[in-house]
Write a protein that holds these residues in place. Structure first.
Motif, PDB file in Angstrom:
ATOM      1  N   GLU A 407       0.684  -1.283   0.141  1.00 20.68           N
ATOM      2  CA  GLU A 407      -0.062   0.053  -0.061  1.00 20.68           C
ATOM      3  C   GLU A 407       1.056   1.284   0.172  1.00 20.68           C
ATOM      4  N   LEU A 408       1.936   1.299   0.880  1.00 22.31           N
ATOM      5  CA  LEU A 408       2.873   2.217   0.882  1.00 22.31           C
ATOM      6  C   LEU A 408       3.579   2.588  -0.315  1.00 22.31           C
ATOM      7  N   GLU A 410       2.590   1.720  -3.358  1.00 22.63           N
ATOM      8  CA  GLU A 410       1.470   2.253  -4.199  1.00 22.63           C
ATOM      9  C   GLU A 410       1.442   3.890  -4.014  1.00 22.63           C
ATOM     10  N   ARG A 411       1.502   4.429  -3.005  1.00 22.46           N
ATOM     11  CA  ARG A 411       1.011   5.528  -2.589  1.00 22.46           C
ATOM     12  C   ARG A 411       2.320   6.448  -2.766  1.00 22.46           C
ATOM     13  N   HIS A 412       3.556   6.124  -2.790  1.00 25.09           N
ATOM     14  CA  HIS A 412       4.719   6.847  -2.763  1.00 25.09           C
ATOM     15  C   HIS A 412       5.436   6.531  -3.947  1.00 25.09           C
ATOM     16  N   THR A 414       4.454   4.873  -7.138  1.00 22.91           N
ATOM     17  CA  THR A 414       4.068   4.574  -8.385  1.00 22.91           C
ATOM     18  C   THR A 414       4.724   5.124  -9.720  1.00 22.91           C
ATOM     19  N   GLU A 415       5.332   6.340  -9.606  1.00 22.06           N
ATOM     20  CA  GLU A 415       6.120   6.887 -10.662  1.00 22.06           C
ATOM     21  C   GLU A 415       7.473   6.587 -10.627  1.00 22.06           C
ATOM     22  N   GLU A 479       5.995   3.219   7.188  1.00 17.63           N
ATOM     23  CA  GLU A 479       5.480   4.290   6.843  1.00 17.63           C
ATOM     24  C   GLU A 479       6.391   5.362   6.820  1.00 17.63           C
ATOM     25  N   PHE A 483       8.067   6.716   2.889  1.00 12.68           N
ATOM     26  CA  PHE A 483       7.844   7.927   2.485  1.00 12.68           C
ATOM     27  C   PHE A 483       9.384   8.629   2.407  1.00 12.68           C
TER      28      PHE A 483
END
Length: 496
Positions: A407-408, A410-412, A414-415, A479, A483
């Protein structure tokens, strides 16, 4: 077989500051404390003549001080003639440029043994993992809170009321433990009598015993590339060469195995079929059968590393290669280090009796057997069902942490990168969209309080991968760490 030229191991800085920090409450200036500590190390012989000190920035980081404080301390030592700067060689402990051919102390033998030193990055990781302020995003072991502390305490307390096994065990190890391991292997399809099992001081010792006791110098070992074995020197220190085989999503690619085996004159194939380290890939059942058929046709022995076999998260893995072996072709390594206790130092190898006896003889020459107390605790752990109960709970905890990491990412990320969902083990093999100088990324992450395992540890040419572990850092640590890592990768993307 032609003799092989030994490549000398790389020299590395011997200075270690892991156990000392200046006392900020002391009336003595911090730079003077540092100079005094360094002076004691040099004059006491711990830091010998010619030893290179870490760069000033690294010293400042390790000591938790400003660089100017380090500069002042080094200046004091230079005035005393204890250190010197050499053109292109950094700062070293002062001494003769050309020492005599005879050794003056044990320090002169540090780099001369037959066993290669660890890669400098691995040495750094091994030290830094014990600095509590760092977030460990690549560590290959379960967090302390995931280990069965209460259950082990109960077992040890119970054993303390019994007669303790203080003498040496027999060469193969405790018969009681070998019987328990035999039963455990039977649950995953491996038939191995106690006489075909050797108890090890961790599964890594099995690799060392094979390289020392079974393989001729100059032999070739085939293995996946990337692989954990590229990060250590167990085979290379014995004069054995590694030849990498490609992988896909189904595991080690078997096409071309015959050609490479012939060209390399391969002696052994080493593989981690279940939740591979570092990629996390699970070799499927069909690929396992193909591999065994091709290896059998070649007469190629297989060393199967089953360290992560128990750590499936979605569904049990296919049968181990050893369970498909009807010809005594496979040696199977197992361990309690990845699930129950790294500190217990208990592993095993199962294989043909004659081979196991040979490995036992080598082991007796190295450590005279694994700890009797550890073997007794491990036997009790397996016999009483503690291992099954614990691994069931551990899978649940690891599954939650894996899903959080995905999930993390995917959030941070992806690009920034791509990855696959691991079906077990500890690792996500993150592939960066853009190649980066991974040693610089490692150092930059360290400055941000992050400890990474970069892909170049497992394949020297790699410039795109990170081995991320969801097994050690806490959920809040994950988390924070993911990040910060994403921000760091973005900054480095702009620079390179």
């Amino acid at each position: 077989m032609q003799s092989q030229t030994r490549i000398p191991p790389p020299r590395s800085s011997g200075a270690s500051l892991a156990d000392w920090r200046p006392d900020r409450a002391s009336p003595q200036p911090i730079y003077a404390q540092i100079a005094g500590y360094f002076r004691a190390k040099i004059t006491g012989g711990d830091w010998p003549e010619g030893m290179k000190l870490p760069p000033q920035r690294e010293l400042a980081r390790q000591l938790g001080v400003n660089r100017s404080t380090v500069v002042a301390a080094l200046g004091q030592l230079a005035e005393l003639g204890l250190i010197e700067g050499r053109q292109g060689g950094g700062t070293r402990v002062a001494g003769k440029e050309d020492p005599p051919w005879t050794a003056g102390s044990w320090n002169d033998y540090v780099e001369e043994g037959t066993h290669y030193p660890n890669l400098p990055a691995i040495q750094a990781i091994n030290r830094l993992e014990f600095q509590p302020e760092l977030l460990r995003l690549g560590t290959g072991e379960p967090a302390p809170e995931l280990l069965p502390g209460e259950e082990m305490r109960s077992i040890l307390a119970e054993l303390a009321r019994e007669e303790l096994p203080l003498p040496y065990e027999e060469p193969l190890g405790s018969l009681r433990l070998r019987r328990a391991v035999s039963a455990e292997l039977g649950r995953i399809g491996i038939r191995a009598e106690p006489s075909s099992i050797l108890i090890l001081s961790g599964a890594l010792q099995g690799i060392q015993l094979v390289s020392l006791g079974l393989l001729p110098k100059g032999a070739a070992v085939l293995l996946e590339k990337p692989s954990y074995l590229y990060s250590i020197h167990s085979f290379q220190s014995a004069g054995v060469k590694l030849h990498g085989l490609p992988m896909d999503k189904r595991g080690l690619v078997t096409e071309g195995l015959e050609d490479l085996a012939a060209r390399a004159k391969a002696a052994v194939l080493y593989t981690i079929p279940s939740f591979h380290n570092p990629t996390g890939i699970l070799m499927d059942a069909e690929r396992r059968r193909e591999l065994m058929e091709r290896a059998a046709a070649l007469g190629l022995p297989v060393l199967e590393d089953g360290a992560y076999q128990d750590l499936w998260l979605d569904a049990p893995p296919p049968l181990p290669l050893k369970a498909l072996d009807g010809k005594g072709q496979v040696l199977h390594l197992g361990t309690l280090s990845k699930s129950a206790s790294p500190g217990l130092r208990i592993g095993w190898v199962a294989g043909p009796e004659q081979v196991i006896r040979r490995l036992a003889d080598i082991k007796m020459q190295t450590d005279y057997g694994a700890s009797s107390l550890s073997q007794l605790a491990a036997a009790k752990w397996l016999e009483d069902g503690g291992h099954k109960r614990h691994t069931d709970a551990l899978r649940l905890a690891l599954r939650r942490r894996r899903d959080l990491m995905l999930e993390l990412l995917e959030r941070h990320f992806t690009e920034l990168a791509e990855w696959s969902k691991p079906a077990g083990g500890f690792y996500v093999w993150l592939r960066l969209n853009k190649p980066l100088p991974l040693p610089k990324l490692f150092r930059a992450a360290l400055a941000e309080g992050l400890l990474l395992n970069t892909g170049d540890l497992y394949d020297r040419a790699d410039a795109r991968h990170l081995r991320l572990s969801y097994a050690y850092a806490s959920p809040s640590g994950l988390e924070q760490g993911i990040f910060k890592l994403a921000e760091l990768v973005r900054r480095m993307d702009r620079l390179f």
